[in-house]
Write an enzyme that holds these catalytic residues in place. Sequence first.
Site, PDB file in Angstrom:
ATOM      1  N   GLU A 106       0.835  -1.218   0.000  1.00 38.66           N
ATOM      2  CA  GLU A 106       0.000   0.000   0.000  1.00 38.66           C
ATOM      3  C   GLU A 106       0.867   1.264   0.000  1.00 38.66           C
ATOM      4  O   GLU A 106       0.535   2.244  -0.660  1.00 38.66           O
ATOM      5  CB  GLU A 106      -0.938  -0.039   1.207  1.00 38.66           C
ATOM      6  N   GLU A 126      -3.959  -9.561   3.475  1.00 34.32           N
ATOM      7  CA  GLU A 126      -4.703  -9.254   4.701  1.00 34.32           C
ATOM      8  C   GLU A 126      -5.858 -10.235   4.941  1.00 34.32           C
ATOM      9  O   GLU A 126      -6.178 -10.543   6.088  1.00 34.32           O
ATOM     10  CB  GLU A 126      -5.276  -7.833   4.625  1.00 34.32           C
TER      11      GLU A 126
HETATM   12  N1  T1G Z   1       4.319  -8.653  11.425  1.00 36.44           N
HETATM   13  C1  T1G Z   1       5.148  -9.092  12.391  1.00 36.44           C
HETATM   14  N2  T1G Z   1       6.074 -10.103  12.226  1.00 36.44           N
HETATM   15  C2  T1G Z   1       6.117 -10.640  11.021  1.00 36.44           C
HETATM   16  C3  T1G Z   1       5.262 -10.233   9.948  1.00 36.44           C
HETATM   17  C4  T1G Z   1       4.334  -9.180  10.195  1.00 36.44           C
HETATM   18  N3  T1G Z   1       3.519  -8.708   9.253  1.00 36.44           N
HETATM   19  N4  T1G Z   1       5.551 -10.993   8.886  1.00 36.44           N
HETATM   20  C5  T1G Z   1       6.531 -11.830   9.260  1.00 36.44           C
HETATM   21  N5  T1G Z   1       6.872 -11.630  10.533  1.00 36.44           N
HETATM   22  C6  T1G Z   1       7.900 -12.346  11.307  1.00 36.44           C
HETATM   23  C7  T1G Z   1       7.454 -13.779  11.629  1.00 36.44           C
HETATM   24  O1  T1G Z   1       6.669 -13.816  12.775  1.00 36.44           O
HETATM   25  C8  T1G Z   1       8.805 -14.461  11.823  1.00 36.44           C
HETATM   26  O2  T1G Z   1       9.274 -14.116  13.079  1.00 36.44           O
HETATM   27  C9  T1G Z   1       9.678 -13.767  10.798  1.00 36.44           C
HETATM   28  O3  T1G Z   1       9.042 -12.509  10.500  1.00 36.44           O
HETATM   29  C10 T1G Z   1       9.822 -14.533   9.524  1.00 36.44           C
HETATM   30  O4  T1G Z   1       8.541 -14.840   9.061  1.00 36.44           O
HETATM   31  C11 T1G Z   1      -2.531  -1.883   6.973  1.00 36.44           C
HETATM   32  C12 T1G Z   1      -3.470  -4.284   7.976  1.00 36.44           C
HETATM   33  C13 T1G Z   1       6.455 -12.388   5.012  1.00 36.44           C
HETATM   34  C14 T1G Z   1       5.675 -14.280   3.637  1.00 36.44           C
HETATM   35  O5  T1G Z   1       0.061 -10.728   6.202  1.00 36.44           O
HETATM   36  O6  T1G Z   1       3.076 -14.003   5.327  1.00 36.44           O
HETATM   37  O7  T1G Z   1      -0.452  -4.905   6.428  1.00 36.44           O
HETATM   38  O8  T1G Z   1       8.768 -16.205  14.171  1.00 36.44           O
HETATM   39  O9  T1G Z   1       8.668 -17.259   9.551  1.00 36.44           O
HETATM   40  O10 T1G Z   1       8.064 -18.218   5.827  1.00 36.44           O
HETATM   41  O11 T1G Z   1      -3.356  -2.987   5.144  1.00 36.44           O
HETATM   42  O12 T1G Z   1       5.838 -14.099   7.301  1.00 36.44           O
HETATM   43  O13 T1G Z   1      11.051 -15.748  13.343  1.00 36.44           O
HETATM   44  O14 T1G Z   1      10.158 -14.452  15.282  1.00 36.44           O
HETATM   45  O15 T1G Z   1       6.737 -16.341   8.248  1.00 36.44           O
HETATM   46  O16 T1G Z   1       9.764 -16.589   4.925  1.00 36.44           O
HETATM   47  C15 T1G Z   1      -0.063  -8.022   5.954  1.00 36.44           C
HETATM   48  C16 T1G Z   1       2.575 -11.825   6.979  1.00 36.44           C
HETATM   49  C17 T1G Z   1      -0.210  -7.593   7.364  1.00 36.44           C
HETATM   50  C18 T1G Z   1       2.376 -10.914   5.818  1.00 36.44           C
HETATM   51  C19 T1G Z   1       7.602 -14.528   5.222  1.00 36.44           C
HETATM   52  N6  T1G Z   1       1.127  -8.841   5.817  1.00 36.44           N
HETATM   53  N7  T1G Z   1       3.819 -12.541   6.887  1.00 36.44           N
HETATM   54  O17 T1G Z   1       7.388 -15.884   5.344  1.00 36.44           O
HETATM   55  O18 T1G Z   1       9.039 -16.394   7.236  1.00 36.44           O
HETATM   56  S1  T1G Z   1      -1.726  -6.751   7.573  1.00 36.44           S
HETATM   57  C20 T1G Z   1       1.086 -10.146   5.963  1.00 36.44           C
HETATM   58  C21 T1G Z   1       3.959 -13.595   6.053  1.00 36.44           C
HETATM   59  C22 T1G Z   1      -1.479  -5.233   6.872  1.00 36.44           C
HETATM   60  C23 T1G Z   1      -2.412  -3.095   6.137  1.00 36.44           C
HETATM   61  C24 T1G Z   1      -2.681  -4.354   6.807  1.00 36.44           C
HETATM   62  C25 T1G Z   1       5.262 -14.296   6.077  1.00 36.44           C
HETATM   63  C26 T1G Z   1       6.234 -13.822   4.975  1.00 36.44           C
HETATM   64  P1  T1G Z   1       9.829 -15.179  14.022  1.00 36.44           P
HETATM   65  P2  T1G Z   1       8.174 -16.305   8.563  1.00 36.44           P
HETATM   66  P3  T1G Z   1       8.625 -16.852   5.780  1.00 36.44           P
END
Ligand code: T1G
Length: 708
Positions: A106, A126
């Site tokens: 975004e 999301e």
């Molecule tokens: N927030 C906090 N920690 C995150 C994170 C996030 N969004 N994404 C990943 N991590 C941490 C995860 O917990 C882990 O930590 C480490 O990073 C590696 O992740 C306003 C409301 C990016 C595809 O939904 O899908 O934006 O466990 O083990 O398999 O509109 O993580 O090692 O301590 O999963 O390579 C939208 C969520 C949020 C993406 C990587 N974003 N993340 O996968 O590694 S909502 C998402 C993922 C939002 C806005 C809205 C995956 C990844 P730790 P991992 P991976």
Amino acid sequence: MDQREFARYEVVDGVAVITLDNPPVNALAPGMREGLMAGVERAAADAAVTAIVVMGAGAHFVAGADVRQFGKVRPVSTRASAAALEACAKPVTAAIDGYALGGGLEHALACHYRIATARARLGVPEIKLGLIPGGGGTQRLPRLVGPELALDLILSGRQLTAAQGLALGLVDTVVDADGYEALRAQAIAYAGQVAAVRPLPRVGERTDRIAAATSDPAFPASLRKAAPAKSLKLLAGRHALACVEAAATATLDEGIALEQALFNELENSDESRALRYAFSAEREAAKLPGAPVDARPDPVRSAAVIGAGTMGSGIAIAFADSGVPVRVLESSAEALERGLQRIRDTYATRVKRGSLSQPAMDECLGRIRGVMQYEDIADCDAVIEAVFERVDIKQEVFARLDQVMKPGALLLTNSSAIDIDVMAAATGRPGDVAGAHFFAPANVMKLCEVVRGPRTSMDTLMRTMKMGRDMGKTCAVAGSCDGFVANRSRTPMMTELMLMLEEGARPEQIDRVMVAFGYPMGPFAVNDISGLDVSYEGRKRRAAANPDYRKLHVPDRLVDMGRKGQKTGAGWYRYERGDRTPHVDPAVEDIIGTVARELGITQRSFSDEEILQRQLFASVNEACRILEEGKAYRGSDVDAMWLHGFGFPRHRGGLMFWADSVGAATIYRQVSQWHEAYGPRWKPSALLAKVAAEGGQLRELRGQAEPA
Ligand code: T1G
């Protein structure tokens, strides 16, 4: 919080470079948006600056909002920081490497230009957290790529490659840059080239893609039609549709106001809380208490599977799919060829369905080699035994492996119930022995239950977890006991649903209740697909081993009558030839009635609530016993297992998360009553009683002793 710490600022050749830095994936933690906005403001005010670049430190742009911040007050929203980027009077270029997801994308959409490396992955996932894009994405994405594609990206949450992003107009160019420094240099050059270009291409002001869509008389009905029914089942899906429709019919500000209102509703919804919890639970499950924090276990670069049956061939496919060369060992040429053919057929089906290309199939098959001598697997990093569930056969295999496998090789078993130490005892290296328990079909189901025996070393545990993760599995640790954690916690549920039949519940009623709860299919319809005879043998073994074992007379009777499920045209339901639609069969009702009379059970009616609670409370109670005995690290691990091993509805969070929505005290009270009514199988777990008394959360429980 010093915001500049998250958003480094520098000026190079008149270009301000703002680097967002919050490892590992630059999730938008508190202070990051503030830092970004301060950087934009500073650049806008600096006469020496003609253009701005926004990029992520390390290997990623921004993977979205920090999921741990939901439900908390956020002083600055993604909406505001994105709006600041778009409103800037100087051109802002997003330089994207790795993940640009959710709020990350975004922000990029609010920039005037987007350049990406080939490693970039773009998406708005999301919906997987029960949310919608909340930073203007539901309004800017339709304006940039058109409403239909935007809706598809939002409802699927899928990621696009840079090449796909370029083709769809999401990015302006793909640059050849390897790593932060290379991309930074390219971005500064690009920003310099567009520094004087006016007007600035603000996505929020684009109308061409919307006009093209709305000129179609079928719009917006065509948009609603394009939305998959499955995604509209969730509130987030319906809200996403409303927002994308607004993008085509309202002003940017009106659309963003609607998005904000619907986003806030979703953020506070049970669905989103459950989905956010599931995201964290499956990542928490990967963490091993007691493991060195800086541990970097070696990956498995070559593997072997003993036994090419259903599980063995599925595991071999999972290795090949993840790029690991695998040898499949069988005792006879016929058995080996049968297994390899099963593997080839599986791949051919995928190609036929279009989910895999022929070259990719050939590549995967090229990684799989059939062998018949143990010596042919001796140099593999890991071996997984998947032979028949008999102690003597397994001990023989492990004794042989001990003789031939190189030192340090992982000696793993796919057993679903036999004590790991029984196999370890057949070797001189019990520390290298553990369970890697996959769920059928092993190339599809995401769960890998890593079973720790009393002598399994931490190094073996860490490497097996990494092996499973590299295979794309969600891994969680179980202590060695009958059924380990996943099956052991689920067995009481299966027992109760069978016993409720004797008491008067109907298979179709139970299936209806479980589908309404969120399962894609009811347990009896699933049983008809997998075959009633599969679990029949297991029950016979248990009855033979344990005289107190409560026989399940109804399913046994059906199998004895040849009703094995879809494959015999009848099981719990009957099936028309060539049709998989289950039809209620009065014959089953008769069989159930006969069994009940033979057992002297007076049948009665069941409420839907009792049907659900009898099953799930039984498993919650057992999960508490498992934690009490220290056979699991965390209550949330049980949830990760149920989500990825048994298809537990994700928007319910998992067994223990759902149980907390009911309340430990309520569950304990009911379990105690059923203990009175039904006897020892319902004896309340002491840990459940304790949590109920203290008003605690079941999902936050910790194993009461080291898993062993
Ligand atoms: N927030 C906090 N920690 C995150 C994170 C996030 N969004 N994404 C990943 N991590 C941490 C995860 O917990 C882990 O930590 C480490 O990073 C590696 O992740 C306003 C409301 C990016 C595809 O939904 O899908 O934006 O466990 O083990 O398999 O509109 O993580 O090692 O301590 O999963 O390579 C939208 C969520 C949020 C993406 C990587 N974003 N993340 O996968 O590694 S909502 C998402 C993922 C939002 C806005 C809205 C995956 C990844 P730790 P991992 P991976």
